[in-house]
Design an enzyme around this catalytic site. Structure first.
Site, PDB file in Angstrom:
ATOM      1  CD1 TRP A 164       4.906   7.151   0.357  1.00  0.00           C
ATOM      2  CD2 TRP A 164       3.573   8.938   0.190  1.00  0.00           C
ATOM      3  NE1 TRP A 164       5.398   7.937  -0.660  1.00  0.00           N
ATOM      4  CE2 TRP A 164       4.603   9.049  -0.776  1.00  0.00           C
ATOM      5  CE3 TRP A 164       2.629   9.955   0.261  1.00  0.00           C
ATOM      6  CZ2 TRP A 164       4.697  10.132  -1.662  1.00  0.00           C
ATOM      7  CZ3 TRP A 164       2.717  11.034  -0.618  1.00  0.00           C
ATOM      8  CH2 TRP A 164       3.747  11.111  -1.554  1.00  0.00           C
TER       9      TRP A 164
ATOM     10  CB  ALA B 245      -0.922  -0.010   1.218  1.00  0.00           C
TER      11      ALA B 245
ATOM     12  CB  CYS C 264      -2.844   8.269  -8.759  1.00  0.00           C
ATOM     13  SG  CYS C 264      -4.064   7.232  -7.958  1.00  0.00           S
TER      14      CYS C 264
ATOM     15  CD  GLU D 291       1.665  10.659 -10.170  1.00  0.00           C
ATOM     16  OE1 GLU D 291       0.477  10.528  -9.840  1.00  0.00           O
ATOM     17  OE2 GLU D 291       2.477   9.708 -10.187  1.00  0.00           O
TER      18      GLU D 291
ATOM     19  CB  SER E 298       6.088   5.404  -8.082  1.00  0.00           C
ATOM     20  OG  SER E 298       7.031   4.363  -7.860  1.00  0.00           O
TER      21      SER E 298
ATOM     22  CE  LYS F 161       6.682  -2.355   1.693  1.00  0.00           C
ATOM     23  NZ  LYS F 161       6.804  -1.025   2.361  1.00  0.00           N
ATOM     24  N   PRO F 162       2.496  -1.813   4.589  1.00  0.00           N
ATOM     25  CG  PRO F 162       2.539  -0.909   6.745  1.00  0.00           C
ATOM     26  CD  PRO F 162       2.596  -2.212   5.996  1.00  0.00           C
TER      27      PRO F 162
ATOM     28  CD  GLU G  21      -4.209   3.410  -8.461  1.00  0.00           C
ATOM     29  OE1 GLU G  21      -3.635   4.158  -9.294  1.00  0.00           O
ATOM     30  OE2 GLU G  21      -4.436   3.747  -7.302  1.00  0.00           O
TER      31      GLU G  21
END
Length: 479
Positions: free
Chosen positions: A154, A152, A285, A381, A230, A178-179, A251
């Site tokens: 931040w 995941a 995003c 981005e 990313s 995993k964060p 994603e």
């Protein structure tokens, strides 16, 4: 006098644990720039333990009925509501987001999304059985894929954890999540909240850095790797997963075009676009940060947008007047500042363009005009509170420029002309097209992009089905 840091721990096989080798990393509150906790810097032994726990739990969880999985998820949703203030506090410390907006804009959709997937657990239908060969009947089974390695981001650590675990668990999979290393607090709290609801091993949390994530993706146990992050991270995951042909769900980044035609209600469009561009410090995003405006209204629109930016506030979480908080970390602040520092001579900063304050990682709401299609800030981005504006002449040019980037996650069209809106929605090469709005999401509709924005869908029945596999069963009708 130093303040003792809170100790966060991994959650593996139903219990909280330190990293096997004792390594930790400091976790910093981006609103203050000060450390408030330590988290495990997990290595191979920790990943092995989590994967073994998830693998051991999988057969029994796979064999639960959809009704049982639904009941568990509904209990989780109720528990999230009961512990909402604890979740908000953890997420605010994680991210520095405004407390009030975290309460109103994140808790309700998270709870709703969990309940949606609880319902989806009971709606896995296959095509009807049939005889496609004489004397044979075919049926289709939908099954969970197995252990899912999930990473995941931040920017929305709490909500993205929900997007990961809810569909996976609803479909009968087990999870190792995993964060981000900068925002583990709310995910560890989620493990504490749902640990008493799910059987041990079904849901595991491993804290760590990108090397930890790599170990998870490369591990032999998971059947699927899912990441929100990313483009660079997604490409690395896809490459690692290819070595043993894991299923991959990506994603990734976005560069959403916001196409504003001359018949638009300028005041309403500016109001909505500024919020959709600056919300969460533009760290989204799908953020409305790349605006294309028809030349006949360009100057009026830019002036109004610059005014809206100047009236938009960033600040500490307890300030009720702020729209957004800090950037997540010093590297992100450096990245956003770098884009502005490197602007070409033909660009003009209409508002903002600077850091705010000397504590934390705050950046002013920024509007930049006069840009060309091949400028760095148009093509890449930024992931910050920066809205760029370009002027286009006609519909064909708008489509060309809107599609002329490597990302393809989300977009929006602003016009009163229904036929034009329908033409644009067909021509825009993005996974989502909003018309006269930008950024609303609902659990029933899919979220996901094309091109370098990745593949696979979050939310919706499509996102749920991504966590299943299809099996053909054929049986002879003979005696």
């Amino acid at each position: 006098m130093s303040t003792e840091l809170r100790r966060l721990r991994n959650y593996i096989d139903g219990e909280f644990r330190d990293a096997a080798d004792g390594r930790t990393t400091e976790v910093v509150n981006p609103a203050t720039g000060e450390a408030y906790a330590t988290a495990p810097l997990s290595g191979q032994a920790d990943v092995d333990a989590a994967m073994a726990a998830a693998a051991a739990a999988f057969p029994a969880w796979r064999d639960t009925t959809p009704a049982e999985r639904q009941k568990a998820l509904l209990k989780i949703a109720d528990a999230f509501e009961e512990r909402a203030e604890d979740l908000i506090a953890a997420e605010v410390e994680n991210t520095g987001k405004p407390t009030g907006l975290t309460r109103s804009e994140e808790i309700p959709p998270m709870v709703d999304q969990i309940r949606f997937f609880a319902g989806a657990a009971r709606l896995l239908e296959g095509r009807s059985a049939g005889e496609y060969m004489e004397g044979m009947t075919s049926i289709i089974r939908r099954e969970p894929v197995g252990v899912c390695a999930q990473v995941a981001p931040w920017n929305y650590p709490m909500m993205m954890a929900v997007w990961k675990f809810a569909p996976a668990i609803a479909a009968g999979n087990t999870v190792v999540l995993k964060p981000s290393d900068t925002t583990p607090a709310s995910t560890v709290l989620i493990a504490d909240i749902i640990g008493s609801i799910l059987p041990k091993g079904v849901f595991n949390v491993v804290c760590g850095d990108r090397d930890t994530g790599r170990l998870m993706v490369e591990h032999s146990v998971p059947a699927m790797a899912s990441i929100t992050g990313s483009v660079r991270a997604g490409m690395s995951v896809a490459e690692s997963a290819s070595k043993d042909v894991k299923r991959v769900h990506l994603e990734l980044g976005g560069k959403a075009p916001v196409v504003v035609f001359e018949d638009t209600d300028i005041a309403k469009a500016v109001e909505d676009i500024s919020v959709a561009g600056f919300f969460n410090a533009g760290q989204d995003c799908t953020a409305a940060t790349r605006v294309l405006v028809q030349e006949s209204i360009h100057d009026e629109f830019v002036a109004a947008l610059a005014k809206a930016a100047s009236e938009t506030k960033t600040g500490q979480p307890d300030d009720e007047d702020v729209l957004y908080g800090p950037l997540n970390n010093p590297n992100q602040l450096k990245q956003v500042s770098g884009f502005i520092d490197r602007l070409p001579a033909h660009a003009k900063v209409q508002a903002g363009g600077h850091q705010v304050g000397d504590k934390g990682y705050f950046y002013a709401p920024t509007v930049v005009s006069g840009l060309k299609q091949d400028d760095e800030i148009i093509q890449n981005e930024v992931f910050g509170p920066v809205i760029t504006v370009q002027s286009f002449t006609d519909e064909d040019q708008a489509v060309e420029w809107a599609n002329g980037v490597e990302y393809a996650l989300a977009s929006s069209v602003w016009t009163k002309d229904h036929a034009r809106a329908m033409r644009m929605s067909k021509k825009l090469d993005f996974g989502c097209v909003w018309i006269n709005t930008h950024i609303p999401l609902v659990a029933e509709m899919p979220h996901g992009g094309f091109k370098k924005s990745g593949y696979g869908k979050d939310l919706s029945a499509y996102g749920f089905e991504d966590y299943t596999r299809i099996k053909h069963v054929m049986t002879s009708l003979g005696e």
